[in-house]
Scaffold this motif. Structure first.
Motif, PDB file in Angstrom:
ATOM      1  N   GLY A   1       0.820  -1.199   0.000  1.00 15.40           N
ATOM      2  CA  GLY A   1       0.000   0.000   0.000  1.00 15.40           C
ATOM      3  C   GLY A   1       0.856   1.251   0.000  1.00 15.40           C
ATOM      4  N   ILE A   2       0.185   2.380   0.000  1.00 11.79           N
ATOM      5  CA  ILE A   2       0.847   3.680  -0.123  1.00 11.79           C
ATOM      6  C   ILE A   2       0.461   4.559   1.057  1.00 11.79           C
ATOM      7  CG2 ILE A   2       0.931   5.817  -1.476  1.00 11.79           C
ATOM      8  CD1 ILE A   2       0.452   4.030  -3.982  1.00 11.79           C
ATOM      9  N   VAL A   3       1.462   5.159   1.680  1.00  7.05           N
ATOM     10  CA  VAL A   3       1.259   6.171   2.717  1.00  7.05           C
ATOM     11  C   VAL A   3       2.070   7.390   2.305  1.00  7.05           C
ATOM     12  CG1 VAL A   3       1.463   6.762   5.155  1.00  7.05           C
ATOM     13  CG2 VAL A   3       0.920   4.419   4.498  1.00  7.05           C
ATOM     14  N   THR A   4       1.383   8.445   1.913  1.00  7.86           N
ATOM     15  CA  THR A   4       2.022   9.622   1.331  1.00  7.86           C
ATOM     16  C   THR A   4       1.497  10.883   1.990  1.00  7.86           C
ATOM     17  OG1 THR A   4       2.245  10.882  -0.742  1.00  7.86           O
ATOM     18  CG2 THR A   4       0.235   9.612  -0.484  1.00  7.86           C
ATOM     19  N   ASN A   5       2.264  11.944   1.914  1.00  4.49           N
ATOM     20  CA  ASN A   5       1.769  13.248   2.367  1.00  4.49           C
ATOM     21  C   ASN A   5       1.070  14.014   1.252  1.00  4.49           C
ATOM     22  OD1 ASN A   5       2.573  12.861   4.978  1.00  4.49           O
ATOM     23  ND2 ASN A   5       4.169  14.435   4.998  1.00  4.49           N
ATOM     24  N   LYS A   6       1.052  13.459   0.036  1.00  3.65           N
ATOM     25  CA  LYS A   6       0.276  14.051  -1.046  1.00  3.65           C
ATOM     26  C   LYS A   6      -1.204  13.988  -0.666  1.00  3.65           C
ATOM     27  CE  LYS A   6       1.153  12.603  -5.320  1.00  3.65           C
ATOM     28  NZ  LYS A   6       1.613  13.757  -6.094  1.00  3.65           N
TER      29      LYS A   6
ATOM     30  N   VAL B   1      -4.061  -0.436   0.381  1.00  3.34           N
ATOM     31  CA  VAL B   1      -4.460   0.660   1.270  1.00  3.34           C
ATOM     32  C   VAL B   1      -3.775   1.925   0.783  1.00  3.34           C
ATOM     33  CG1 VAL B   1      -2.573   0.284   2.940  1.00  3.34           C
ATOM     34  CG2 VAL B   1      -4.696   1.376   3.704  1.00  3.34           C
ATOM     35  N   LEU B   2      -4.473   3.048   0.903  1.00  2.00           N
ATOM     36  CA  LEU B   2      -3.902   4.345   0.528  1.00  2.00           C
ATOM     37  C   LEU B   2      -4.260   5.362   1.600  1.00  2.00           C
ATOM     38  CD1 LEU B   2      -2.564   6.392  -1.391  1.00  2.00           C
ATOM     39  CD2 LEU B   2      -4.762   6.604  -2.553  1.00  2.00           C
ATOM     40  N   ILE B   3      -3.240   5.949   2.188  1.00  2.72           N
ATOM     41  CA  ILE B   3      -3.407   7.028   3.166  1.00  2.72           C
ATOM     42  C   ILE B   3      -2.715   8.260   2.607  1.00  2.72           C
ATOM     43  CG2 ILE B   3      -2.987   7.810   5.520  1.00  2.72           C
ATOM     44  CD1 ILE B   3      -4.783   5.412   5.514  1.00  2.72           C
ATOM     45  N   GLY B   4      -3.455   9.352   2.469  1.00  2.00           N
ATOM     46  CA  GLY B   4      -2.884  10.604   1.991  1.00  2.00           C
ATOM     47  C   GLY B   4      -2.567  11.556   3.121  1.00  2.00           C
ATOM     48  N   GLY B   5      -1.979  12.682   2.764  1.00  3.42           N
ATOM     49  CA  GLY B   5      -1.586  13.653   3.766  1.00  3.42           C
ATOM     50  C   GLY B   5      -2.748  14.321   4.458  1.00  3.42           C
ATOM     51  N   ASP B   6      -3.937  14.277   3.835  1.00  2.00           N
ATOM     52  CA  ASP B   6      -5.121  14.889   4.440  1.00  2.00           C
ATOM     53  C   ASP B   6      -6.167  13.851   4.839  1.00  2.00           C
ATOM     54  OD1 ASP B   6      -5.764  14.088   1.889  1.00  2.00           O
ATOM     55  OD2 ASP B   6      -6.690  15.974   1.281  1.00  2.00           O
TER      56      ASP B   6
ATOM     57  N   LEU C   1      -6.080  11.852   7.479  1.00  2.00           N
ATOM     58  CA  LEU C   1      -6.193  11.784   8.935  1.00  2.00           C
ATOM     59  C   LEU C   1      -5.848  13.134   9.550  1.00  2.00           C
ATOM     60  CD1 LEU C   1      -4.239   8.416   9.258  1.00  2.00           C
ATOM     61  CD2 LEU C   1      -6.730   8.691   9.302  1.00  2.00           C
ATOM     62  N   ALA C   2      -5.954  13.200  10.852  1.00  4.16           N
ATOM     63  CA  ALA C   2      -5.655  14.450  11.566  1.00  4.16           C
ATOM     64  C   ALA C   2      -4.161  14.745  11.592  1.00  4.16           C
ATOM     65  CB  ALA C   2      -6.190  14.377  12.995  1.00  4.16           C
ATOM     66  N   GLU C   3      -3.329  13.727  11.364  1.00  3.57           N
ATOM     67  CA  GLU C   3      -1.877  13.893  11.361  1.00  3.57           C
ATOM     68  C   GLU C   3      -1.308  13.349  10.058  1.00  3.57           C
ATOM     69  OE1 GLU C   3      -0.312  15.458  13.678  1.00  3.57           O
ATOM     70  OE2 GLU C   3      -1.634  15.375  15.418  1.00  3.57           O
ATOM     71  N   ARG C   4      -0.115  13.805   9.723  1.00  2.00           N
ATOM     72  CA  ARG C   4       0.610  13.316   8.555  1.00  2.00           C
ATOM     73  C   ARG C   4       2.050  13.056   8.958  1.00  2.00           C
ATOM     74  NH1 ARG C   4       0.273  17.918   4.208  1.00  2.00           N
ATOM     75  NH2 ARG C   4       2.427  17.476   3.673  1.00  2.00           N
ATOM     76  N   LYS C   5       2.789  12.355   8.120  1.00  2.00           N
ATOM     77  CA  LYS C   5       4.198  12.102   8.432  1.00  2.00           C
ATOM     78  C   LYS C   5       4.936  13.429   8.655  1.00  2.00           C
ATOM     79  CE  LYS C   5       4.703  10.147   4.480  1.00  2.00           C
ATOM     80  NZ  LYS C   5       5.313   9.572   3.266  1.00  2.00           N
ATOM     81  N   PRO C   6       5.806  13.490   9.652  1.00  2.00           N
ATOM     82  CA  PRO C   6       6.485  12.406  10.372  1.00  2.00           C
ATOM     83  C   PRO C   6       5.724  11.810  11.554  1.00  2.00           C
ATOM     84  CG  PRO C   6       7.384  14.494  11.076  1.00  2.00           C
ATOM     85  CD  PRO C   6       6.399  14.808   9.968  1.00  2.00           C
ATOM     86  N   HIS C   7       4.484  12.213  11.789  1.00  2.00           N
ATOM     87  CA  HIS C   7       3.693  11.570  12.837  1.00  2.00           C
ATOM     88  C   HIS C   7       3.456  10.112  12.441  1.00  2.00           C
ATOM     89  CE1 HIS C   7       0.438  10.848  15.700  1.00  2.00           C
ATOM     90  NE2 HIS C   7       0.805  11.953  16.311  1.00  2.00           N
ATOM     91  N   PRO C   8       3.451   9.192  13.388  1.00  2.00           N
ATOM     92  CA  PRO C   8       3.267   7.780  13.045  1.00  2.00           C
ATOM     93  C   PRO C   8       1.836   7.385  12.700  1.00  2.00           C
ATOM     94  CG  PRO C   8       3.463   8.029  15.427  1.00  2.00           C
ATOM     95  CD  PRO C   8       3.779   9.379  14.824  1.00  2.00           C
ATOM     96  N   LEU C   9       0.848   8.248  12.966  1.00  2.00           N
ATOM     97  CA  LEU C   9      -0.549   7.858  12.800  1.00  2.00           C
ATOM     98  C   LEU C   9      -0.873   7.303  11.415  1.00  2.00           C
ATOM     99  CD1 LEU C   9      -3.382   7.700  14.111  1.00  2.00           C
ATOM    100  CD2 LEU C   9      -3.782  10.028  13.230  1.00  2.00           C
TER     101      LEU C   9
END
Length: 234
Positions: A116-121, A141-146, A148-156
């Motif tokens: 899957g992809i976890v990006t701040n884009k 799975v795809l998680i973008g920068g917006d 969740l309430a947090e983005r990398k470098p947060h681990p969420l």
């Protein structure tokens, strides 16, 4: 290396998570086209790929800053919405996966590893990338920068990606080309790989990021022994 996690090769993990820009996708040419449209509209000289490429993994604000270095922070921030609108028009027109990425993904899939992809884009932009590469049915799975309430470098974002796939963070490995990728993985308790083929500023020191492994090119990760040992909870 992170002393709290094992670093020996342990085979393909149950789940492999990736950053997008600079890790899976060589998207810098799309961003150059975006910046140059903005510059041309203002009668300014274009930027080159060499000018912008090191800033891609730092995000849209960093790229706008590189394209408009004479503007103050507030003026640059005001250009970010325009940058994102134009980028959506240029998205996928010039970019392509890095050499070796498809072989790596195919090897993971053949071994039964989900990826899957976890990006701040922003998520909507990241989702727009997938069909062009044929990844929309392959990316688990795809998680973008917006997202969740947090983005990398947060681990969420990494924690939620693992949760959505029904595995622990220790059963995953995260691959990224920026220090915040490795910081996020370390905070999540997830083994990580520093992608040295990606986008870095001259002063960046991947050795100091404390990833479990560093790889020079994606093709190395088509081999199971190139991956750091992840916990198998099965």
């Amino acid at each position: 290396m992170n002393p709290d996690l094992p670093a020996t090769g342990g085979g393909f993990p149950r789940v492999a998570l990736f950053d997008l820009d600079g890790t899976l996708l060589d998207s810098a040419p799309d961003f150059v086209a975006t910046a140059n449209r903005m510059l041309a509209a203002r009668g300014r000289a274009p930027v080159t790929l060499a000018d912008l490429r090191p800033h891609v993994s730092k995000g849209s604000r960093a790229m706008v800053g590189a394209a408009f270095p004479d503007l103050d922070v507030a003026a640059r921030d005001a250009l970010v919405p325009e940058f994102l609108v134009i980028y959506q028009e240029e998205l996928g027109r010039h970019s392509r996966p890095f050499d070796g990425v498809e072989a790596m993904l195919a090897a993971l899939e053949a071994a039964g590893t989900r990826w899957g992809i976890v990006t701040n884009k922003p998520e909507y932009l990241a989702r727009d990338v997938l069909p062009a590469e044929g990844w929309q049915t392959r990316c688990a799975v795809l998680i973008g920068g917006d997202t969740l309430a947090e983005r990398k470098p947060h681990p969420l974002p990494l924690q939620v990606a693992a949760e959505r796939l029904g595995v622990s963070c220790a059963e995953c490995v995260y691959v990224g080309d920026d220090e915040r990728d490795i910081v996020a993985a370390r905070a999540a308790g997830m083994p990580s790989i520093a992608a040295l083929w990606g986008y870095r500023l001259d002063g960046d020191d991947p050795e100091s990021w404390q990833a479990e492994r560093m790889c020079d090119e994606p093709g190395e990760l088509a081999t199971p022994d190139a991956w750091p040992l992840a916990v198998d909870a099965a």
